[in-house]
Design an enzyme around this catalytic site. Structure first.
Site, mmCIF file in Angstrom:
data_model
loop_
_atom_site.group_PDB
_atom_site.id
_atom_site.type_symbol
_atom_site.label_atom_id
_atom_site.label_comp_id
_atom_site.label_asym_id
_atom_site.label_seq_id
_atom_site.Cartn_x
_atom_site.Cartn_y
_atom_site.Cartn_z
ATOM 1 N N GLU A 168 0.813 -1.238 0.000
ATOM 2 C CA GLU A 168 0.000 0.000 0.000
ATOM 3 C C GLU A 168 0.837 1.275 0.000
ATOM 4 O OE1 GLU A 168 -2.814 -0.369 3.217
ATOM 5 O OE2 GLU A 168 -3.509 -2.328 2.510
ATOM 6 N N ASN B 36 2.054 -5.196 -3.131
ATOM 7 C CA ASN B 36 0.655 -5.504 -2.811
ATOM 8 C C ASN B 36 -0.118 -4.218 -2.548
ATOM 9 O OD1 ASN B 36 -1.336 -7.596 -2.107
ATOM 10 N ND2 ASN B 36 -1.172 -6.842 0.003
ATOM 11 N N HIS C 13 -10.549 -6.052 -2.152
ATOM 12 C CA HIS C 13 -11.602 -5.789 -1.159
ATOM 13 C C HIS C 13 -12.727 -5.074 -1.917
ATOM 14 C CE1 HIS C 13 -9.096 -7.028 2.153
ATOM 15 N NE2 HIS C 13 -8.154 -6.180 1.806
ATOM 16 N N GLU D 11 -6.283 -10.647 -0.996
ATOM 17 C CA GLU D 11 -7.068 -10.393 0.226
ATOM 18 C C GLU D 11 -8.558 -10.328 -0.105
ATOM 19 O OE1 GLU D 11 -3.553 -7.456 2.008
ATOM 20 O OE2 GLU D 11 -5.633 -6.928 2.341
ATOM 21 N N ASP E 46 -12.345 -10.192 -0.462
ATOM 22 C CA ASP E 46 -13.628 -10.235 0.239
ATOM 23 C C ASP E 46 -14.570 -9.309 -0.497
ATOM 24 O OD1 ASP E 46 -12.692 -7.720 1.205
ATOM 25 O OD2 ASP E 46 -12.201 -8.539 3.176
HETATM 26 O O1 9MR Z 1 -7.458 -7.948 8.500
HETATM 27 C C1 9MR Z 1 -6.529 -7.121 9.170
HETATM 28 C C2 9MR Z 1 -7.123 -6.635 10.475
HETATM 29 O O2 9MR Z 1 -7.268 -7.719 11.375
HETATM 30 C C3 9MR Z 1 -6.255 -5.560 11.070
HETATM 31 O O3 9MR Z 1 -6.897 -5.001 12.183
HETATM 32 C C4 9MR Z 1 -5.980 -4.489 10.038
HETATM 33 C C5 9MR Z 1 -5.103 -3.416 10.609
HETATM 34 O O4 9MR Z 1 -4.745 -2.479 9.670
HETATM 35 O O5 9MR Z 1 -5.365 -5.074 8.906
HETATM 36 C C6 9MR Z 1 -6.196 -5.970 8.270
HETATM 37 O O6 9MR Z 1 -5.599 -6.456 7.097
HETATM 38 C C7 9MR Z 1 -5.276 -5.485 6.109
HETATM 39 C C8 9MR Z 1 -4.102 -6.003 5.352
HETATM 40 O O7 9MR Z 1 -3.038 -6.273 6.241
HETATM 41 C C9 9MR Z 1 -3.649 -5.016 4.307
HETATM 42 N N1 9MR Z 1 -4.718 -4.672 3.423
HETATM 43 C C10 9MR Z 1 -5.936 -4.248 4.062
HETATM 44 C C11 9MR Z 1 -6.378 -5.276 5.084
HETATM 45 C C12 9MR Z 1 -7.696 -4.866 5.692
HETATM 46 O O8 9MR Z 1 -7.578 -3.701 6.455
#
Ligand code: 9MR
Length: 697
Positions: A170, A213, A250, A278, A280
């Protein structure tokens, strides 16, 4: 609930109740014939099917859930790749400078490796979930050293065990610029930090695939996508080591953009693998999942797909039910469409994957997925019920300014690992609302009661709350009665002070209610939405159930077209406290309405319909075959109530669709000491939980 003393009415005879034919026009959904082009699926699990084309199908995994049997069973059955959801992030692995922690990540990696599952590494350099000490660095050389050391140490630890690493996550900004986002790395090291990170990563573990990513790079024409594309093209042209691009995916309810496959193909043409990392999708529409999977299947360098969690309740977007398994671990229709898309050709799969009728829980539960069955066969509700009740789980908790007699009308959702309960608090002086949360029903009695009259909801008459997450606005709604139908909103369900001041759904009582209410009360407002419209149901304690309608886009405004959705000449047979739900994996909706029986006790009757605006057919709707009444409830810990009164089913999710899983229903309800009497508002209502004991699953 209504407000005034109804003792005399509760004594009223309900003779004729059983015979009362309530508003019924036959209307249950009928079975659709099986599609002649039902796909032949070669394997019955996602990982096995993906493996047939050399791909993996993975999931994000949380170390803390590996001990959950439902979770680990699905994990091992369905997935052949895992991504630690949080355990490899900087704040987990190097919370203090130079001190590395690998315990939780090791747990995931060791477990996966022992079972032949591959592991994606996520993630080495990211502006988020970064410990404060890194963000506090102000010197470029220090930061470069710290970054290189972090990458090297973590990658060394897992050397040879990670198939792909998200080296940088990101780094690009949203919006129209196509530029990097500000971060401590960008600010101190400039654009070159990404290249630096990839070069360091290659030295640390030359065998691992190195990925960039990001999210919102699925649409080919988006500036962010183009920015990432230019970077990858530049890296490849200059020999900067990069092997893959991760598309987080997402998605909203619409699923991937139409050009997603073009995006994957264009990146692949640069000489990198592409992966969906990732995935969903809000509400998990079958077609949206199928389209996403198909886009990957159609690009030979798309090497695998990872969904971001197993069950909806495991998701960071739990309120949107975006995953392939429901909270109980049952396969959702999207599971079947994803499985089908993994194994088939576009044309026949498109038609079947987009139809919820072809995906059934029963069919997908079976070992062979070669058969499809009608959704109504799969998870339809039974025609009769039996229950076991808990003892009293929640009682009023008075404080110096609240002298509470009854805890009533509960609404409940499960979110972020906690039950959140909203209820009316009643006393001789009137009604208001209370909120409590707890991790487990066994903790309910010790939860703190937060009186919502201290929030902007304010004092005065507020009662009969209903809570849900309105996913299109990413906002929680609390619907309640104030004399009008009212609501408050909150972005954080766990913050009792976050609720907004009451607003009304209607400018005044709709004419049709005014004309039919007689000497009743306008009570128990209930909102439920399908994919196009929202409906507001309410009762009048006079034998009528009303329904108004607006569009999903206009909600909470625009409720019009108020009609009588159901009625009964015996008002006690269709009294109040109506609930309406979507039955998961079926085309059925369920209506529950509280009645007052011939014994003067409260109980619930039930109906089903094929649509929210349809007509309701009786399900278990009589005193002898009730949905829930003292005569079909066992009380192993003592008969503390003969009334099964105003409450809610425990839902499969949190959102505006009010979806329930027909397997082992649970109903949170109000009951009271059978010997209690006197002023209606001062009755000692308490909350208990029914669990269905005649469930077929
Ligand atoms: O799913 C993850 C969640 O449990 C955490 O609280 C969050 C913190 O930023 O990160 C989520 O995963 C993220 C991933 O690492 C990067 N892309 C976005 C995902 C959703 O926020």
């Amino acid at each position: 609930m209504n407000l005034l003393n109804r003792l005399s009415r509760r004594r009223a005879s309900a003779l004729g109740l059983l015979a009362a034919a309530v508003m019924v026009v036959p209307g249950t959904a009928t079975a659709a014939p099986e599609s002649p082009d039902s796909p032949e699926v070669k394997a019955s699990t996602l990982g096995a099917q993906a493996a047939q084309t050399g791909r993996y199908f993975g999931t994000a995994v949380a170390a803390g859930k590996l001990g959950d049997g439902t979770y680990s069973t699905i994990l091992d059955r369905e997935f052949n790749s895992v991504t630690p959801e949080n355990e490899m992030k900087w704040d987990a692995t190097e919370r203090t400078r130079g001190s590395f922690t690998f315990g939780p990540a090791d747990q995931i990696v060791n477990r996966a490796t022992a079972r032949g599952q591959r592991v994606r590494g996520h993630t080495l350099v990211w502006h988020s979930q970064l410990p404060g000490w890194v963000g506090g660095i102000t010197d470029a050389n220090t930061l470069r050293g710290v970054m290189n050391n972090h990458i090297t140490t973590v990658m060394n630890h897992y050397k040879g065990r990670i198939h792909s690493w998200d080296v940088v996550n990101e780094a690009f900004a949203d919006g129209t610029g196509g530029q990097h986002r500000p971060s401590v790395f960008q600010n101190l090291l400039g654009d070159g930090f990404i290249e630096q990170a990839f070069r360091t990563a290659r030295s640390a573990d030359p065998a691992a695939k190195l990925c960039y990513n990001d999210y919102n790079i699925e649409n080919w024409t988006a500036a962010k996508t183009q920015g990432v594309y230019r970077m990858v093209r530049d890296f490849k042209a200059r020999g900067v080591p990069i092997d893959c691009v991760g598309f987080q995916a997402h998605f909203g309810t619409g699923g991937p953009p139409a050009n997603f496959q073009t995006t994957l193909a264009n990146f692949a043409a640069l000489g990198v693998d592409v992966q969906i990392t990732e995935l969903d999708i809000a509400q998990a529409p079958t077609a949206a999942y199928a389209n996403t999977v198909r886009a990957c299947m159609n690009v030979s360098r798309c090497t695998g797909i990872t969904v971001w969690g197993i069950r909806d309740s495991d998701s960071w977007r739990a309120g949107e039910n975006p995953l392939l398994f429901d909270r109980s671990g049952n396969k959702k229709p999207a599971f079947q469409s994803a499985l089908t898309a993994l194994g088939g050709t576009a044309a026949t799969r498109t038609a079947s994957a987009s139809s919820p009728r072809t995906a059934s829980t029963a069919a997908t539960r079976s070992a062979s997925a070669t058969t499809t069955r009608n959704a109504n066969d799969a998870a339809a509700l039974p025609g009769s019920y039996s229950w076991s009740s808990s003892g009293v789980l929640m009682s009023p908790k008075s404080d110096s300014t609240h002298n509470i007699a009854g805890l009533k009308d509960p609404s409940v959702v499960y979110h972020n690992g906690r039950w959140h309960v909203f209820a009316s608090v009643a006393s001789a002086s009137g009604y208001n609302l209370v909120y409590l949360n707890f991790t487990d029903w066994s903790q309910a009695s010790s939860a703190t009661h937060h009186y919502l009259d201290r929030s902007a909801i304010g004092t005065g008459y507020r009662a009969a709350p209903q809570v849900f997450y309105f996913a299109p606005q990413r906002t929680w709604y609390l619907v309640y009665q104030t004399g009008n139908a009212s609501y408050s909103t909150n972005t954080d369900i766990s913050n009792p002070n976050g609720w907004s001041a009451p607003r009304h759904f209607y400018s005044s009582m709709p004419d049709i209610i005014r004309q039919n209410i007689g000497s009743g009360y306008w009570v128990d407002m209930w909102v439920i939405c399908d994919s196009a419209n929202c409906y507001l149901f309410s009762s009048d304690d006079n034998g009528h159930l009303y329904r108004s309608q607006t569009t999903l886009g206009q909600f909470p405004n625009g409720f019009t077209n108020t009609v009588i959705a159901a009625q009964d000449p015996n008002k006690y047979a269709l009294f109040e406290a109506s609930n309406v739900y979507k039955v998961q994996d079926t085309n059925q909706y369920l209506l529950l309405v509280e009645a007052i029986g011939s014994d003067g006790r409260r109980y619930f009757r039930s109906w089903t319909a094929g649509s929210l605006a349809g007509s309701w057919s009786p399900l278990a709707a009589s005193e002898s075959n009730p949905f829930a009444r003292a005569n079909n409830v066992a009380f192993p810990s003592g008969t503390w109530t003969r009334d099964i009164s105003h409450g809610e089913l425990v839902r499969a999710g949190n959102d505006q669709t009010l979806t329930v899983n027909s397997c082992r229903l649970q109903y949170l309800y109000q009951g009271k000491d059978p010997n209690a009497g006197g002023d209606y508002n001062s009755l000692p209502w308490r909350l208990g939980l029914l669990t269905q004991t005649n469930s077929a699953c």
